[in-house]
Design a protein around this motif. Structure first.
Motif, short mmCIF file in Angstrom:
data_model
loop_
_atom_site.label_atom_id
_atom_site.label_comp_id
_atom_site.label_asym_id
_atom_site.label_seq_id
_atom_site.Cartn_x
_atom_site.Cartn_y
_atom_site.Cartn_z
N VAL A 1 29.12 -11.89 13.19
CA VAL A 1 27.82 -12.55 13.15
C VAL A 1 27.36 -12.91 14.54
CG1 VAL A 1 26.63 -14.57 12.37
CG2 VAL A 1 28.30 -13.48 10.94
N LEU A 2 26.08 -12.86 14.74
CA LEU A 2 25.51 -13.21 16.03
C LEU A 2 26.17 -12.41 17.14
CD1 LEU A 2 25.22 -17.08 15.68
CD2 LEU A 2 23.49 -15.38 15.24
N THR A 3 26.68 -11.25 16.80
CA THR A 3 27.30 -10.42 17.82
C THR A 3 26.22 -9.96 18.79
OG1 THR A 3 28.51 -8.41 18.27
CG2 THR A 3 27.10 -8.39 16.36
N PRO A 4 26.50 -10.03 20.05
CA PRO A 4 25.46 -9.72 21.03
C PRO A 4 25.15 -8.24 21.12
CG PRO A 4 27.54 -10.14 22.12
CD PRO A 4 27.76 -10.42 20.67
N ASP A 5 26.05 -7.43 20.70
CA ASP A 5 25.85 -5.99 20.93
C ASP A 5 24.89 -5.34 19.96
OD1 ASP A 5 28.72 -4.45 22.43
OD2 ASP A 5 27.68 -6.31 22.91
N GLU B 1 27.69 11.79 11.63
CA GLU B 1 28.93 11.10 11.96
C GLU B 1 28.76 9.59 11.94
OE1 GLU B 1 30.81 12.74 15.55
OE2 GLU B 1 29.76 14.60 15.04
N VAL B 2 27.61 9.16 12.42
CA VAL B 2 27.33 7.72 12.40
C VAL B 2 27.42 7.20 10.98
CG1 VAL B 2 25.51 6.00 12.69
CG2 VAL B 2 25.89 7.72 14.47
N ARG B 3 26.77 7.95 10.07
CA ARG B 3 26.74 7.52 8.68
C ARG B 3 28.14 7.52 8.08
NH1 ARG B 3 21.30 7.81 7.12
NH2 ARG B 3 20.13 9.19 8.47
N ARG B 4 28.87 8.60 8.36
CA ARG B 4 30.17 8.73 7.73
C ARG B 4 31.10 7.61 8.20
NH1 ARG B 4 32.68 13.00 9.95
NH2 ARG B 4 31.21 14.48 9.01
N ALA B 5 31.11 7.35 9.51
CA ALA B 5 31.98 6.31 10.04
C ALA B 5 31.60 4.95 9.46
CB ALA B 5 31.87 6.27 11.56
N ALA B 6 30.31 4.73 9.33
CA ALA B 6 29.86 3.44 8.81
C ALA B 6 30.21 3.31 7.33
CB ALA B 6 28.36 3.29 9.01
N ALA B 7 30.10 4.42 6.60
CA ALA B 7 30.43 4.39 5.18
C ALA B 7 31.90 4.06 4.97
CB ALA B 7 30.08 5.72 4.53
N GLU B 8 32.73 4.64 5.84
CA GLU B 8 34.17 4.33 5.75
C GLU B 8 34.41 2.85 6.00
OE1 GLU B 8 36.08 6.91 8.52
OE2 GLU B 8 35.58 8.72 7.35
N ARG B 9 33.71 2.37 6.98
CA ARG B 9 33.86 0.95 7.32
C ARG B 9 33.37 0.07 6.16
NH1 ARG B 9 36.48 -3.21 8.56
NH2 ARG B 9 35.12 -5.01 8.88
N ALA C 1 34.68 -3.11 13.75
CA ALA C 1 34.24 -4.51 13.83
C ALA C 1 32.97 -4.75 13.01
CB ALA C 1 33.98 -4.91 15.28
N LEU C 2 32.40 -3.68 12.46
CA LEU C 2 31.14 -3.83 11.74
C LEU C 2 31.29 -4.71 10.51
CD1 LEU C 2 29.44 -0.35 11.66
CD2 LEU C 2 28.64 -2.42 12.79
N GLU C 3 30.38 -5.59 10.37
CA GLU C 3 30.34 -6.43 9.19
C GLU C 3 29.73 -5.62 8.05
OE1 GLU C 3 28.05 -9.61 6.94
OE2 GLU C 3 27.28 -7.94 8.14
N LEU C 4 29.99 -6.04 6.82
CA LEU C 4 29.64 -5.23 5.64
C LEU C 4 28.19 -4.75 5.64
CD1 LEU C 4 30.26 -4.07 2.81
CD2 LEU C 4 29.66 -6.32 1.87
N PHE C 5 27.24 -5.67 5.81
CA PHE C 5 25.85 -5.26 5.64
C PHE C 5 25.37 -4.38 6.80
CE2 PHE C 5 26.38 -8.80 2.80
CZ PHE C 5 25.82 -8.31 1.64
#
Lengths: 391, 261
Positions: A3-7, A18-26, A95-99
């Motif tokens: 939360v409130l991550t600066p990046d 690839e972006v989608r796939r990696a995020a879906a795995e996460r 490090a990605l949060e769920l949403f």
């Protein structure tokens, strides 16, 4: 700390697929948040069941100048290389949060990319009109303003009575000396949920305005991280939020100063009526090398009914002495002295209350990026206000 | 012709009795001054007459042309013709003068005046040297003391009440603003038959606002009423002569004193 991550949004990929796939795995392994976590402390996250919604393409229309607007819909569009580079800030997808992960995995992207020294004189207006119940939508707007460019983007969220979940994301990059004005208007229906994230990064001498008008939604939560990484950069954040019935508005903001002589100014004004709720949690973070910076944060809340509830939680995290910093926060009913003053002129109490509440919001309306929108939005606030004659 | 009668008015604030029986009568076209030491009930009197929250009336009557004002909410007292010029006018962010006066006139059924409000505001602003740029400002926000009182006076001029209470009109404003405001009030007494109850603790104000009657309010009571010469006595000798209570001889002193006036 997701939360409130600066990046900016992070991903591992160089292509959209690839972006989608990696995020879906996460997303598949990310824990579902609970109110035990500070980040979700006052939220209604425990009422949300993701199983009630299936992902759908965001129905978005764009008006205004579209020269610099690109849409990247659905699966696997071949992304221009310069757009993919927006997401390669960090390789740390874990490090990605769920949403955040859900948005990246399912996103429908609208990119506003303004070349250097270009002024887009008319606002670009993006409208998401969500009509189908039991759907989840994942719009993402990327505003990439080149050096010394200028652009205004308005994003409207509308949903009628549909029972939907919208998980929007906003990425703003304001290059050196560029000016970005962004306004989000939440006019979602009473059965809609919104859980959104906004990130902005401002370079040297840049100027970024992030404005919000939130009137709609059942539960609506927006986290905004506004970073200034180039010296002399400035951000402004303003918001008007007004919840009624059983609505809840939930805001988290970060003003992050990572370079010398940067400035930020935040004004969030909210009101709650009936049994509505609102939460504002804000952090000013000033890094050690951000000397000569100034940061201001003001949050004011009106509780218009006994059953309504508002919370305001300001925080400071300052690593250098050479700064000017202030925060102010208030929660309370309409000022009795103000009402008495108006009533002593012969104004009826209910009319006096309307005048004071609308006057309270005028300070925000006056700062919205698109001046012509102030009057219609003011009328919507007036129409929602459960006191006095409606305008 | 209108008359405000205050009869045996007693009131308390936070359980503490402040007004101990006020009797005053003022009619159209008259100017009365209420003078007294700070903290003895002058501002409480104005607040109670107008119905400010936080003040409890414990007895007595306030009648405007025979109508019991204490039974009415504040806005109806104003609509009936009472007006309060506040000592420290409240800042109301985002609410403009014309919005308030429009509503106030509407509630009085004066729709014709609503139509001509803009021109009235300009005329009246010029009359009291109130810079027109302040007409569009939120009420009292970022105004100086003098501008706030000009703003108050402007409202008085437009609303045309029957009886106005001016609470410490002279506090926080320079001599020019004081003169502009005072003269406009005096004009209203002649042009519109305004009755003005002027609350002050300095006689300076009374050089501009010429009262026909002066009432001395000490410890929640009117201890003396008289003509304009009473102000000269106060100027010379202060309130001590009118202060009863603490020393047992005080009453006798003031009585003798006044007998010689």
């Amino acid at each position: 700390m997701p939360v409130l991550t600066p990046d900016m949004v992070r991903s591992t990929g160089a292509s959209w697929t690839e972006v989608r796939r990696a995020a879906a795995e996460r997303a598949a392994v990310a824990p579902f948040p609970t109110t035990d976590a500070e980040h979700w402390r006052y939220s209604r996250i425990d009422e949300l069941s993701l199983a009630d919604f299936s992902p759908a393409a965001a129905p978005s229309t764009i008006s205004g100048p579209t020269d610099h607007v690109t849409r990247i819909d659905g699966e696997g569009s071949a992304a221009p290389a310069n757009l993919a580079s927006l997401f390669d800030d960090s390789a740390d997808a874990s490090a990605l949060e769920l949403f955040a992960a859900l948005n990246l995995a399912n996103m429908d992207v609208i990119v506003v990319s303004v070349p250097a020294n270009t002024v887009v004189s008319e606002p670009i207006v993006i409208t998401h009109d969500f009509t189908e119940s039991a759907r989840a939508y994942f719009p993402r707007v990327v505003v990439d303003a080149g050096p010394n460019s200028e652009v205004t983007v308005v994003e409207r969220f509308v949903s009628g009575d549909a029972r939907i979940l919208v998980v929007p994301a906003l990425d703003v990059r304001t290059a050196q000396s560029a000016r970005v004005r962004y306004l989000s208007i939440n006019e979602l229906g009473p059965a809609s949920w919104l859980i959104g994230e906004q990130h902005s990064v401002g370079q040297r001498d840049s100027d970024t305005l992030l404005a919000t008008v939130a009137l709609g939604g059942d539960y609506s939560r927006v986290s905004t991280a506004a970073r200034v990484v180039g010296q002399g950069g400035n951000t402004r954040q303003v918001a008007l939020y007004f919840a009624g019935g059983t609505q809840m508005h939930d805001f988290r903001t970060l003003q992050e100063h990572a370079a010398p002589r940067t400035t930020s100014d935040l004004l969030f004004k909210g009101a709650v009526q009936d049994t509505a709720k609102s939460v504002y949690t804000g952090l000013i973070k000033i890094h050690k090398d951000a000397k000569g910076s100034s940061a201001f944060q003001t949050n004011r809340n009106l509780t218009l009914s006994h059953g309504a509830w508002a919370e305001s939680v300001p925080n400071l995290d300052i690593e250098t002495n050479d700064v000017k910093c202030s925060h102010a926060s208030t929660v309370g009913p309409i000022d009795e002295e103000q009402l008495f003053y108006l009533e002593s002129r012969g104004v009826r109490p209910d009319v006096a209350e309307r005048l004071v509440v609308l006057g309270f919001f005028d300070e925000v309306l006056a700062q919205l990026p698109v001046g012509e929108l102030a009057q219609p939005l003011r009328a919507k606030v007036a129409a929602k206000l459960n006191v006095g004659e409606k305008a | 012709m209108s008359t405000l009668e205050i009869r045996g008015l007693t009131a308390s604030v936070a359980g503490k009795q402040i007004l101990n029986g006020i009797d005053l009568t003022i009619s159209s076209g008259e100017v009365h001054a209420v003078m007294g030491p700070n903290g003895d009930g002058k501002s409480t009197l104005s607040a109670v007459v107008m119905g400010k929250p936080g003040y409890t009336v414990t007895g007595g009557k306030v009648l405007l042309d025979g109508v019991d004002m204490l039974a009415l909410p504040t806005w109806e007292r104003a609509a009936a013709g009472l007006h309060l010029v506040m000592q420290y006018p409240t800042e109301v962010p985002g609410v403009t003068l014309d919005a308030v006066l429009t509503e106030a006139l509407k509630d009085r059924g004066r729709s014709a005046d609503v139509g001509s409000l803009a021109s009235q505001l300009h005329t009246e602003a010029a009359r009291i040297n109130f810079d027109e740029k302040f007409l569009d400002r939120p009420l009292n926000v970022d105004l100086s003391g003098g501008e706030k009182k000009r703003n108050e006076t402007l409202q008085l001029a437009v609303l045309k009440p029957k009886i106005a209470i001016l609470d410490e009109l002279d506090s926080g404003l320079d001599i020019d603003a004081l003169r502009d405001c005072a003269r406009r009030v005096m004009d209203a007494t002649r042009e519109d038959g305004l009755g003005a109850l002027v609350i002050t603790h300095y006689s300076r104000l009374l050089e501009e606002l010429r009262p026909s009657r002066i009432h001395i309010l000490v410890k929640g009571r009117i201890v003396e009423s008289g003509g304009p010469e009473l102000a000269d006595v106060l100027e010379r000798d202060g309130y001590a002569a009118f202060t009863p209570a603490d020393s047992s001889s005080a009453d006798a002193v003031s009585g003798d004193y006044l007998a010689g006036l």
